[in-house]
Scaffold this motif. Structure first.
Motif, PDB file in Angstrom:
ATOM      1  N   CYS A 154      40.436 -31.764  42.897  1.00  0.00           N
ATOM      2  CA  CYS A 154      40.079 -30.465  42.340  1.00  0.00           C
ATOM      3  C   CYS A 154      40.985 -30.103  41.171  1.00  0.00           C
ATOM      4  CB  CYS A 154      40.167 -29.385  43.422  1.00  0.00           C
ATOM      5  SG  CYS A 154      39.697 -27.745  42.833  1.00  0.00           S
ATOM      6  N   LEU A 155      40.350 -29.876  39.992  1.00  0.00           N
ATOM      7  CA  LEU A 155      41.075 -29.415  38.812  1.00  0.00           C
ATOM      8  C   LEU A 155      40.858 -27.919  38.571  1.00  0.00           C
ATOM      9  CD1 LEU A 155      40.405 -32.344  36.305  1.00  0.00           C
ATOM     10  CD2 LEU A 155      42.201 -32.113  38.027  1.00  0.00           C
ATOM     11  N   GLU A 156      39.655 -27.421  38.906  1.00  0.00           N
ATOM     12  CA  GLU A 156      39.341 -26.001  38.817  1.00  0.00           C
ATOM     13  C   GLU A 156      38.467 -25.638  40.003  1.00  0.00           C
ATOM     14  OE1 GLU A 156      38.582 -24.179  34.736  1.00  0.00           O
ATOM     15  OE2 GLU A 156      38.033 -26.275  34.394  1.00  0.00           O
ATOM     16  N   ALA A 157      38.697 -24.445  40.567  1.00  0.00           N
ATOM     17  CA  ALA A 157      37.947 -24.029  41.752  1.00  0.00           C
ATOM     18  C   ALA A 157      37.423 -22.608  41.581  1.00  0.00           C
ATOM     19  CB  ALA A 157      38.836 -24.101  42.993  1.00  0.00           C
ATOM     20  N   PRO A 158      36.163 -22.361  41.944  1.00  0.00           N
ATOM     21  CA  PRO A 158      35.630 -21.000  41.869  1.00  0.00           C
ATOM     22  C   PRO A 158      36.204 -20.131  42.982  1.00  0.00           C
ATOM     23  CG  PRO A 158      34.013 -22.469  42.838  1.00  0.00           C
ATOM     24  CD  PRO A 158      35.169 -23.332  42.416  1.00  0.00           C
ATOM     25  N   ASP A 159      36.165 -18.817  42.770  1.00  0.00           N
ATOM     26  CA  ASP A 159      36.630 -17.889  43.808  1.00  0.00           C
ATOM     27  C   ASP A 159      35.710 -17.915  45.027  1.00  0.00           C
ATOM     28  OD1 ASP A 159      38.795 -17.068  42.280  1.00  0.00           O
ATOM     29  OD2 ASP A 159      37.661 -15.449  41.315  1.00  0.00           O
ATOM     30  N   SER A 160      34.437 -18.163  44.798  1.00  0.00           N
ATOM     31  CA  SER A 160      33.484 -18.261  45.904  1.00  0.00           C
ATOM     32  C   SER A 160      32.390 -19.239  45.525  1.00  0.00           C
ATOM     33  CB  SER A 160      32.875 -16.890  46.234  1.00  0.00           C
ATOM     34  OG  SER A 160      32.120 -16.402  45.136  1.00  0.00           O
ATOM     35  N   GLY A 161      31.793 -19.854  46.546  1.00  0.00           N
ATOM     36  CA  GLY A 161      30.742 -20.832  46.301  1.00  0.00           C
ATOM     37  C   GLY A 161      31.297 -22.187  45.906  1.00  0.00           C
ATOM     38  N   GLY A 162      30.414 -23.170  45.833  1.00  0.00           N
ATOM     39  CA  GLY A 162      30.801 -24.511  45.415  1.00  0.00           C
ATOM     40  C   GLY A 162      31.554 -25.301  46.455  1.00  0.00           C
ATOM     41  N   GLU A 163      31.555 -24.820  47.714  1.00  0.00           N
ATOM     42  CA  GLU A 163      32.274 -25.552  48.758  1.00  0.00           C
ATOM     43  C   GLU A 163      31.626 -26.909  49.017  1.00  0.00           C
ATOM     44  OE1 GLU A 163      32.576 -21.126  49.663  1.00  0.00           O
ATOM     45  OE2 GLU A 163      30.941 -22.526  49.242  1.00  0.00           O
TER      46      GLU A 163
ATOM     47  N   ALA B  24      27.605 -26.401  48.489  1.00  0.00           N
ATOM     48  CA  ALA B  24      27.069 -25.048  48.411  1.00  0.00           C
ATOM     49  C   ALA B  24      26.864 -24.668  46.951  1.00  0.00           C
ATOM     50  CB  ALA B  24      28.023 -24.066  49.085  1.00  0.00           C
ATOM     51  N   ALA B  25      25.869 -23.828  46.694  1.00  0.00           N
ATOM     52  CA  ALA B  25      25.612 -23.353  45.331  1.00  0.00           C
ATOM     53  C   ALA B  25      26.767 -22.469  44.854  1.00  0.00           C
ATOM     54  CB  ALA B  25      24.298 -22.575  45.296  1.00  0.00           C
ATOM     55  N   TYR B  26      26.888 -22.343  43.544  1.00  0.00           N
ATOM     56  CA  TYR B  26      27.903 -21.458  42.975  1.00  0.00           C
ATOM     57  C   TYR B  26      27.379 -20.864  41.679  1.00  0.00           C
ATOM     58  CZ  TYR B  26      29.207 -25.561  40.092  1.00  0.00           C
ATOM     59  OH  TYR B  26      29.200 -26.644  39.247  1.00  0.00           O
ATOM     60  N   ALA B  27      28.048 -19.815  41.205  1.00  0.00           N
ATOM     61  CA  ALA B  27      27.568 -19.071  40.045  1.00  0.00           C
ATOM     62  C   ALA B  27      27.657 -19.896  38.770  1.00  0.00           C
ATOM     63  CB  ALA B  27      28.382 -17.787  39.890  1.00  0.00           C
ATOM     64  N   ALA B  28      26.719 -19.616  37.859  1.00  0.00           N
ATOM     65  CA  ALA B  28      26.654 -20.382  36.610  1.00  0.00           C
ATOM     66  C   ALA B  28      27.904 -20.211  35.758  1.00  0.00           C
ATOM     67  CB  ALA B  28      25.422 -19.966  35.818  1.00  0.00           C
ATOM     68  N   ASP B  29      28.599 -19.090  35.904  1.00  0.00           N
ATOM     69  CA  ASP B  29      29.799 -18.859  35.093  1.00  0.00           C
ATOM     70  C   ASP B  29      31.083 -19.143  35.864  1.00  0.00           C
ATOM     71  OD1 ASP B  29      29.607 -16.775  36.849  1.00  0.00           O
ATOM     72  OD2 ASP B  29      29.992 -15.188  35.374  1.00  0.00           O
ATOM     73  N   ALA B  30      30.974 -19.763  37.036  1.00  0.00           N
ATOM     74  CA  ALA B  30      32.159 -20.032  37.861  1.00  0.00           C
ATOM     75  C   ALA B  30      32.824 -21.336  37.422  1.00  0.00           C
ATOM     76  CB  ALA B  30      31.777 -20.107  39.329  1.00  0.00           C
ATOM     77  N   PRO B  31      34.163 -21.369  37.391  1.00  0.00           N
ATOM     78  CA  PRO B  31      34.850 -22.622  37.045  1.00  0.00           C
ATOM     79  C   PRO B  31      34.904 -23.550  38.253  1.00  0.00           C
ATOM     80  CG  PRO B  31      36.454 -20.895  37.461  1.00  0.00           C
ATOM     81  CD  PRO B  31      35.105 -20.246  37.608  1.00  0.00           C
ATOM     82  N   ARG B  32      34.273 -24.684  38.150  1.00  0.00           N
ATOM     83  CA  ARG B  32      34.361 -25.694  39.213  1.00  0.00           C
ATOM     84  C   ARG B  32      34.420 -27.054  38.533  1.00  0.00           C
ATOM     85  NH1 ARG B  32      31.461 -29.250  42.692  1.00  0.00           N
ATOM     86  NH2 ARG B  32      31.955 -29.010  44.914  1.00  0.00           N
ATOM     87  N   LYS B  33      35.550 -27.720  38.663  1.00  0.00           N
ATOM     88  CA  LYS B  33      35.735 -29.021  38.010  1.00  0.00           C
ATOM     89  C   LYS B  33      36.441 -29.957  38.970  1.00  0.00           C
ATOM     90  CE  LYS B  33      37.580 -31.059  33.729  1.00  0.00           C
ATOM     91  NZ  LYS B  33      38.331 -30.765  32.475  1.00  0.00           N
ATOM     92  N   LEU B  34      35.726 -31.016  39.339  1.00  0.00           N
ATOM     93  CA  LEU B  34      36.264 -32.041  40.225  1.00  0.00           C
ATOM     94  C   LEU B  34      36.230 -33.385  39.509  1.00  0.00           C
ATOM     95  CD1 LEU B  34      34.372 -31.179  43.550  1.00  0.00           C
ATOM     96  CD2 LEU B  34      36.562 -30.270  42.776  1.00  0.00           C
ATOM     97  N   VAL B  35      37.208 -34.224  39.822  1.00  0.00           N
ATOM     98  CA  VAL B  35      37.169 -35.607  39.349  1.00  0.00           C
ATOM     99  C   VAL B  35      36.830 -36.479  40.550  1.00  0.00           C
ATOM    100  CG1 VAL B  35      38.490 -37.512  38.367  1.00  0.00           C
ATOM    101  CG2 VAL B  35      38.850 -35.186  37.536  1.00  0.00           C
ATOM    102  N   ARG B  36      35.909 -37.393  40.358  1.00  0.00           N
ATOM    103  CA  ARG B  36      35.426 -38.209  41.470  1.00  0.00           C
ATOM    104  C   ARG B  36      35.604 -39.692  41.162  1.00  0.00           C
ATOM    105  NH1 ARG B  36      29.460 -38.273  44.298  1.00  0.00           N
ATOM    106  NH2 ARG B  36      29.326 -40.503  44.579  1.00  0.00           N
ATOM    107  N   ILE B  37      36.093 -40.415  42.177  1.00  0.00           N
ATOM    108  CA  ILE B  37      36.091 -41.876  42.153  1.00  0.00           C
ATOM    109  C   ILE B  37      35.464 -42.329  43.475  1.00  0.00           C
ATOM    110  CG2 ILE B  37      37.482 -43.981  42.182  1.00  0.00           C
ATOM    111  CD1 ILE B  37      39.564 -42.555  40.503  1.00  0.00           C
ATOM    112  N   SER B  38      34.439 -43.170  43.377  1.00  0.00           N
ATOM    113  CA  SER B  38      33.832 -43.752  44.560  1.00  0.00           C
ATOM    114  C   SER B  38      34.167 -45.243  44.597  1.00  0.00           C
ATOM    115  CB  SER B  38      32.306 -43.567  44.541  1.00  0.00           C
ATOM    116  OG  SER B  38      31.967 -42.192  44.532  1.00  0.00           O
ATOM    117  N   VAL B  39      34.289 -45.788  45.798  1.00  0.00           N
ATOM    118  CA  VAL B  39      34.601 -47.209  45.927  1.00  0.00           C
ATOM    119  C   VAL B  39      33.638 -47.864  46.909  1.00  0.00           C
ATOM    120  CG1 VAL B  39      37.036 -46.815  45.409  1.00  0.00           C
ATOM    121  CG2 VAL B  39      36.285 -46.888  47.780  1.00  0.00           C
TER     122      VAL B  39
END
Length: 253
Positions: A102-111, A237-252
């Motif tokens: 997690c680099l940025e997380a919304p206050d609500s939603g996006g779980e 979970a859904a989250y607001a269009a203006d909410a900051p949510r930024k994850l970096v993903r690596i799958s193996v």
């Protein structure tokens, strides 16, 4: 006899330090691990995933930044809910483990929502499990570069497979989500009518969202979440269009 497993207890045991290798044992026991930042030297996401397999290459490379993007048909870059699934059914690449930082997380939603195989089978009625043993599910995707371009057609997969750690049952499904008319993926039970498929997916969703089966992970910056794609199913979970949510993903794999 099915051993009683409660996801609320697993979620407590799944937390460990981002500064040590204890997450490997946690993964084996729980099927997922939440690595919390602390005062120790923090392992990078690349170092965390390295013992688990070789990075999977998608169209966006092996390190994927998950955040909102304009004019995309890929649900990873949109803000709507994504239903319970395992990776590899709604995308075209086999995956063993998924790692998210997690680099940025919304206050609500996006779980991120995680349901344990063990907790599911501990809670599921016997007749539902037997029904799942007798069906196959077909998956489709409209995302460019995925199933639409497969000469062999859509994948058809049995929903109950083998847990690679315990040798017991593993729930391996992706649920359809007809509530979202713009979704770019879907699933249907082979031989069922659309109404029958929808009813079964709704029943599975209800069970998978029970508090003794599902853990809701509310993101905090600096956390890393590792999921064994063969032993848990997950959703967003859904989250607001203006909410900051930024994850970096690596799958193996």
């Amino acid at each position: 006899m099915v051993t009683k497993v409660d996801m609320r207890q697993l979620a407590t045991r799944a937390r460990c330090s981002r500064g040590s290798s204890t997450y490997l044992d946690t993964l084996t026991h729980c099927g997922f691990a939440v690595l919390e930042p602390d005062d120790t030297a923090q392992l990078s996401l690349e170092d965390i995933m390295a013992p688990l397999g070789a990075p999977v290459a998608y169209g966006y490379g092996t390190k994927l930044v998950q955040q909102q993007r304009r004019d995309t048909d890929n649900s990873q870059f949109r803000t709507g809910a994504i239903p319970m699934h395992v990776d590899g059914y709604f995308n075209a690449t086999p995956v063993s483990y998924v790692g998210l930082e997690c680099l940025e997380a919304p206050d609500s939603g996006g779980e991120t929502l995680i349901a344990s195989n063990a907790a599911f089978f501990a809670a599921a009625p016997v007749e539902l499990v037997e029904m799942l043993r007798g069906i196959d599910i077909e998956y489709w995707s409209k995302v460019s570069g995925f199933y639409a371009e497969r000469a062999g057609g859509n994948p058809v997969v049995a929903p109950i497979q083998v847990d690679p750690v315990t040798g017991g049952d593993a729930l391996c499904v992706g649920l359809d989500y007809p509530e979202d008319p713009s979704r770019n993926f879907g699933a249907a039970v082979v031989g069922y009518t659309r109404a029958e498929s929808t009813a079964l997916f709704a029943r599975l969703a209800d069970l998978l969202h029970r508090p003794d089966v599902m853990y809701t992970h509310r993101w905090q910056v600096g956390q890393v979440l590792i999921m064994d794609n063969r032993r848990v199913v997950h959703a967003r979970a859904a989250y607001a269009a203006d909410a900051p949510r930024k994850l970096v993903r690596i799958s193996v794999a």
